[in-house]
Motif scaffolding. Structure first.
Motif, PDB file in Angstrom:
ATOM      1  N   ILE A   7      56.353  50.127  42.710  1.00 35.47           N
ATOM      2  CA  ILE A   7      55.893  49.240  41.644  1.00 35.47           C
ATOM      3  C   ILE A   7      54.662  48.462  42.110  1.00 35.47           C
ATOM      4  N   GLN A   8      54.709  47.957  43.334  1.00 37.57           N
ATOM      5  CA  GLN A   8      53.576  47.213  43.901  1.00 37.57           C
ATOM      6  C   GLN A   8      52.322  48.081  43.914  1.00 37.57           C
ATOM      7  N   THR A   9      52.482  49.338  44.304  1.00 45.02           N
ATOM      8  CA  THR A   9      51.354  50.275  44.354  1.00 45.02           C
ATOM      9  C   THR A   9      50.834  50.573  42.950  1.00 45.02           C
ATOM     10  N   ALA A  10      51.730  50.717  41.976  1.00 45.69           N
ATOM     11  CA  ALA A  10      51.314  50.963  40.594  1.00 45.69           C
ATOM     12  C   ALA A  10      50.517  49.779  40.046  1.00 45.69           C
ATOM     13  N   ILE A  11      50.934  48.563  40.378  1.00 48.43           N
ATOM     14  CA  ILE A  11      50.179  47.367  39.974  1.00 48.43           C
ATOM     15  C   ILE A  11      48.782  47.405  40.588  1.00 48.43           C
ATOM     16  N   ALA A  12      48.710  47.738  41.870  1.00 53.95           N
ATOM     17  CA  ALA A  12      47.413  47.815  42.564  1.00 53.95           C
ATOM     18  C   ALA A  12      46.511  48.871  41.922  1.00 53.95           C
ATOM     19  N   ASP A  13      47.081  49.982  41.507  1.00 54.56           N
ATOM     20  CA  ASP A  13      46.282  51.042  40.869  1.00 54.56           C
ATOM     21  C   ASP A  13      45.651  50.567  39.562  1.00 54.56           C
ATOM     22  N   ILE A  14      46.409  49.805  38.772  1.00 55.27           N
ATOM     23  CA  ILE A  14      45.859  49.282  37.517  1.00 55.27           C
ATOM     24  C   ILE A  14      44.747  48.275  37.803  1.00 55.27           C
ATOM     25  N   ILE A  15      44.960  47.424  38.793  1.00 51.62           N
ATOM     26  CA  ILE A  15      43.929  46.451  39.161  1.00 51.62           C
ATOM     27  C   ILE A  15      42.674  47.168  39.641  1.00 51.62           C
ATOM     28  N   ALA A  16      42.837  48.201  40.464  1.00 56.11           N
ATOM     29  CA  ALA A  16      41.681  48.946  40.991  1.00 56.11           C
ATOM     30  C   ALA A  16      40.880  49.590  39.866  1.00 56.11           C
ATOM     31  N   THR A  17      41.544  50.033  38.821  1.00 54.34           N
ATOM     32  CA  THR A  17      40.843  50.617  37.676  1.00 54.34           C
ATOM     33  C   THR A  17      40.102  49.543  36.890  1.00 54.34           C
ATOM     34  N   ALA A  18      40.721  48.376  36.731  1.00 51.96           N
ATOM     35  CA  ALA A  18      40.105  47.284  35.965  1.00 51.96           C
ATOM     36  C   ALA A  18      39.002  46.565  36.742  1.00 51.96           C
ATOM     37  N   ALA A  19      39.062  46.612  38.070  1.00 48.59           N
ATOM     38  CA  ALA A  19      38.083  45.938  38.940  1.00 48.59           C
ATOM     39  C   ALA A  19      37.554  46.953  39.960  1.00 48.59           C
ATOM     40  N   PRO A  20      36.758  47.926  39.510  1.00 46.25           N
ATOM     41  CA  PRO A  20      36.375  49.034  40.374  1.00 46.25           C
ATOM     42  C   PRO A  20      35.515  48.667  41.586  1.00 46.25           C
ATOM     43  N   ASP A  21      34.845  47.526  41.565  1.00 50.08           N
ATOM     44  CA  ASP A  21      34.030  47.131  42.721  1.00 50.08           C
ATOM     45  C   ASP A  21      34.836  46.413  43.795  1.00 50.08           C
ATOM     46  N   ALA A  22      36.057  46.031  43.465  1.00 49.21           N
ATOM     47  CA  ALA A  22      36.885  45.264  44.398  1.00 49.21           C
ATOM     48  C   ALA A  22      37.684  46.188  45.317  1.00 49.21           C
ATOM     49  N   VAL A  23      38.027  45.669  46.488  1.00 44.67           N
ATOM     50  CA  VAL A  23      38.965  46.328  47.392  1.00 44.67           C
ATOM     51  C   VAL A  23      40.355  45.847  46.975  1.00 44.67           C
ATOM     52  N   VAL A  24      41.287  46.756  46.755  1.00 42.93           N
ATOM     53  CA  VAL A  24      42.625  46.378  46.300  1.00 42.93           C
ATOM     54  C   VAL A  24      43.646  46.842  47.325  1.00 42.93           C
ATOM     55  N   LYS A  25      44.449  45.915  47.813  1.00 44.87           N
ATOM     56  CA  LYS A  25      45.479  46.197  48.818  1.00 44.87           C
ATOM     57  C   LYS A  25      46.852  46.023  48.181  1.00 44.87           C
ATOM     58  N   PRO A  26      47.675  47.086  48.170  1.00 47.99           N
ATOM     59  CA  PRO A  26      48.996  46.979  47.550  1.00 47.99           C
ATOM     60  C   PRO A  26      50.073  46.476  48.510  1.00 47.99           C
ATOM     61  N   ARG A  27      49.698  45.599  49.403  1.00 46.83           N
ATOM     62  CA  ARG A  27      50.685  45.090  50.355  1.00 46.83           C
ATOM     63  C   ARG A  27      50.293  43.691  50.794  1.00 46.83           C
ATOM     64  N   ASP A  28      51.249  42.992  51.368  1.00 54.01           N
ATOM     65  CA  ASP A  28      51.079  41.599  51.753  1.00 54.01           C
ATOM     66  C   ASP A  28      50.330  41.497  53.083  1.00 54.01           C
ATOM     67  N   ILE A  29      49.063  41.143  53.008  1.00 51.25           N
ATOM     68  CA  ILE A  29      48.268  40.940  54.229  1.00 51.25           C
ATOM     69  C   ILE A  29      47.698  39.528  54.253  1.00 51.25           C
ATOM     70  N   LEU A  30      48.366  38.611  53.562  1.00 53.66           N
ATOM     71  CA  LEU A  30      47.848  37.248  53.470  1.00 53.66           C
ATOM     72  C   LEU A  30      47.791  36.558  54.821  1.00 53.66           C
TER      73      LEU A  30
END
Length: 157
Positions: A7-30
């Motif tokens: 689910i986390q990865t699926a959320i990241a995939d949608i964000i990556a499509t909506a924000a194509p210039d951004a780097v999107v990480k589907p995991r907690d690296i805070l």
């Protein structure tokens, strides 16, 4: 049902499509960001590499109902957005760019979504602020949003 990480990865995939210039990480690296390691969010944008990214973390898995044959949950995922400041004018600036991208991501979750995000509500951004938390104290826009999967059922009905 999909795993929490799927689910986390699926959320990241949608964000990556909506924000194509951004780097999107589907995991907690805070923790890396808190330690000053921002390089994993440095994008290769046309106007020069800068911090521009999103991170998805799971933050809750609240039980809504526990019936004899199934349990109903509302898992919550936090999405973190980061964009390094850039100067500009009233029509072109990093604040406008950041807010427009938040809108684009929210809009991407309004359309009917496929599994495992069928029950996902659009992110509600409850904290949007500038901060001097970027690399070497650089100013950065930060937003925290919450995506809830409302009423996910596990078990048999």
């Amino acid at each position: 049902m999909a795993s929490s990480y799927e689910i986390q990865t699926a959320i990241a995939d949608i964000i990556a499509t909506a924000a194509p210039d951004a780097v999107v990480k589907p995991r907690d690296i805070l923790g890396k960001l808190a330690a000053g390691d921002w390089e994993m969010l440095r994008s290769a944008e046309a106007d020069g590499a800068r911090i521009h990214g999103w991170i998805v973390t799971k933050t809750a898995d609240t039980l809504k109902a526990n019936r004899q044959n199934y349990a109903e949950y509302s898992p919550r995922y936090t999405v973190w957005a980061f964009l390094q400041y850039a100067t500009g004018d009233d029509t072109t600036n990093s604040e406008k760019e950041f807010l427009d991208e938040l809108d684009d991501v929210r809009d991407a979750f309004l359309q009917p979504l496929a599994d495992p995000l069928t029950f996902a509500l659009p992110p509600s951004f409850d904290d949007i602020r500038p901060a001097a938390e970027g690399p070497n104290g650089k100013l950065i826009h930060i937003a925290r949003g919450v995506i809830v999967l409302d009423g996910v059922k596990v078990g048999c009905e």
